[in-house]
Structures are given as C-alpha cells and as structure tokens.
Design a protein around this motif. Sequence first.
Motif, mmCIF file in Angstrom:
data_model
loop_
_atom_site.group_PDB
_atom_site.id
_atom_site.type_symbol
_atom_site.label_atom_id
_atom_site.label_comp_id
_atom_site.label_asym_id
_atom_site.label_seq_id
_atom_site.Cartn_x
_atom_site.Cartn_y
_atom_site.Cartn_z
ATOM 1 N N MET A 1 45.195 -3.220 50.473
ATOM 2 C CA MET A 1 43.843 -3.061 49.956
ATOM 3 C C MET A 1 43.731 -3.801 48.619
ATOM 4 O O MET A 1 44.730 -4.098 47.962
ATOM 5 C CB MET A 1 43.518 -1.576 49.751
ATOM 6 N N PRO B 1 47.907 0.631 50.294
ATOM 7 C CA PRO B 1 46.959 1.738 50.133
ATOM 8 C C PRO B 1 47.701 3.032 49.847
ATOM 9 O O PRO B 1 48.837 3.226 50.290
ATOM 10 C CB PRO B 1 46.231 1.791 51.475
ATOM 11 N N THR C 1 37.820 7.168 50.063
ATOM 12 C CA THR C 1 37.354 5.791 50.119
ATOM 13 C C THR C 1 36.357 5.611 48.985
ATOM 14 O O THR C 1 35.333 6.297 48.927
ATOM 15 C CB THR C 1 36.690 5.479 51.468
ATOM 16 N N ASP D 1 33.513 4.436 46.675
ATOM 17 C CA ASP D 1 32.240 3.724 46.625
ATOM 18 C C ASP D 1 32.030 3.092 45.250
ATOM 19 O O ASP D 1 31.566 1.962 45.141
ATOM 20 C CB ASP D 1 31.083 4.669 46.945
ATOM 21 N N THR E 1 38.083 11.748 54.118
ATOM 22 C CA THR E 1 38.281 11.438 55.539
ATOM 23 C C THR E 1 37.441 12.330 56.440
ATOM 24 O O THR E 1 37.151 11.958 57.584
ATOM 25 C CB THR E 1 39.761 11.584 55.907
ATOM 26 N N GLU F 1 40.038 0.160 46.283
ATOM 27 C CA GLU F 1 39.207 0.501 47.431
ATOM 28 C C GLU F 1 39.463 1.912 47.929
ATOM 29 O O GLU F 1 38.582 2.526 48.555
ATOM 30 C CB GLU F 1 39.470 -0.501 48.564
ATOM 31 N N GLN F 2 40.667 2.442 47.677
ATOM 32 C CA GLN F 2 40.990 3.821 48.033
ATOM 33 C C GLN F 2 41.790 4.457 46.898
ATOM 34 O O GLN F 2 42.491 3.772 46.144
ATOM 35 C CB GLN F 2 41.811 3.880 49.321
ATOM 36 N N THR G 1 33.859 -3.171 46.365
ATOM 37 C CA THR G 1 33.543 -4.041 47.497
ATOM 38 C C THR G 1 33.344 -5.486 47.077
ATOM 39 O O THR G 1 33.176 -6.363 47.937
ATOM 40 C CB THR G 1 32.310 -3.546 48.252
#
Length: 317
Positions: free
Chosen positions: A1, A22, A33, A35, A70, A86-87, A316
């Motif tokens: 990631m 990750p 995850t 945002d 999740t 990203e995570q 992102t």
Amino acid sequence: MRAVQITEFGGPEVLKVAEVDPPAAGDGQVLITVDRAGINYADTHQVENSYLTKAKLPLVPGGEVVGRTTDGRRVVALVGTGGYAEQAVAASQSVFDVPDGVSDGDALALVVQGTSAWHLLKTSTNLQPGESVLIHAGAGGVGSLAIQLAKLWGAGRVIATASSDDKRKQTLELGADVAIDGAPEGLKDRILEANGGKPVDVVLEMVGGQTFDESFEALAPFGRLVTFGAASGEAAKALAPGRLMKGSRTVAGFWLVDCFRRPGMLADSLRDLFELVAAGKLRPIVGGEYGLSEADKAHEDMRARRTVGKLLLDPTR
C-alpha cells in the motif's frame, strides 16, 4: 500500500511516499481503510524525533484517521503512528463511531484538537463563567475550537492571539472578543490592554519561550496557565516557587496522551463535541487538504504559519 514513510529524522524534506506492507490487526485492534488522515503540529515533532515520546525508524507518521472498518462502521481513530497511509490499525478502545451530521473533517478536527480544547478548559483550568481567557494561536486547530467552547461555557472575555490580520479577523468571527498580535515582544502589555487593563484569569499556551513568560506575567491572582506545547522550540524561564506563590497562580501541563490511560476521558468529551457540532453550536475549521505526495508541503505550510484550523491528508492522491 502507499504511505508516507521516513527513514531518517529531519524536517519536511524527509517525508517521502513509499510502498509498504499493509498493517494487520492483532488482538484488540481494528483495521481501518483510511478516507482522510489528520495532520497535527505534533507530527512535525514526531518527524524530527523531538516529541515527548521518542520515535523509531522507519516510521509512517500520523496519529489519527477517519475511515471504514472491515464491518462497515464509519469511525475516527487514534493510531499513534501509521496514519499517513491507505490503511491503519488502532486499538479498539481508541476507535469511535462518527455520527451522522459530523463530516470526516469535523471528526478529525475533534478527536485530538477538540478533545484537547475541551480538557484544557474543563479539566486543566476549570474555566468558570465570567472569567477572562487568553487563547494563543486562536486560528489554529485547538485555538479555533477553544474560542468557541469558551464562549459557549460563559467566559466573560475571550482574547485570541494570531500572527496575521487575516487570522486575527477569523478569531473574531469565531467569537473572540478581541484579537492581538502573538509576537512575544511586548506581549504582556498587549494582553493587559486587550483585557481592559486587567490581568487574565486563564491562559492556554503552546508556544513556549518568551511567549510563556510574557503570558505568565499577565496572569491574574488565582489565575491558571496551562501549557500544552512548545511550537517555538524555546524553553521558558524556570518558575521559582515564589513567583507562583505571589498571586496564588497556577501553572499546569496538559498532554492528551495521558487521557488515554483513563477510560472515558476521550469518549465522554468527544461525545459532547459531536453533539455540539450536530446541533450547529460548534464549527470546526478545516483549513486545507493535501495528497500523500504533498505531506512535505503540509508540514512546511504549518511550520510557516500559513495554515488555519484542521489540515487533512487524502491517501488516494
């Protein structure tokens, strides 16, 4: 990631985007995850390795994220490190559901800066109705929320410092009664003038050095000054006991990490803040959004005092 990873300590230039493994959630942890990740001034100390707790390399900085678990929950979480990615993983007790009516930016503004402002006024200084409050860096993440909370809780006069005319104007729009230049030279006199010639009851101080000393000199009898940072990188002069005794003044320290060890201190304050935002009584300021590849620019802008409110990092891009 993708993540921002540092392999050496230093300034904004050491913040580089890299491909890393990750994270995996262990017992008592939650995988998120991301945002948006929050950017704090404390992150600059973490990258320099000048924070209260020492960091280890390699390091993915970032202490807070908002995103999805999740099982689909929308949450804001304190992760310690690893947020610029990203995570991320967080301890389950540091993960909080975000209610409807609270945006991602709002949630990130509240989980560290909001709870800090809440405890600085409620826990550390025990603000009473009618008291005067001096809030340094009033256009910043903590300051912008502290101004609003102080007014909501009945402060008699709120004085904000800020480094530019535009920032001082913003603090007035948030509810400050008066805004002054926060430069340390002559600060005591400007504080007294802003409070009608009287010393102030409460000071929220996070600059250190001469700013701390000038603020302490402007503190009223039985006044309380709480220090929660040292953005200047300078040490204040030692406080001799006699200086505290004269005027019966109090100097306290605050570090949000200490609240983690007491169940409820974060959850209760955050719940209160979420309710205020949902009811339209509290307005977090989101001052800018950066991509992962712009993390260095975010730190540069923050160090140069070009930012206001809460800064966000979008993993992102």
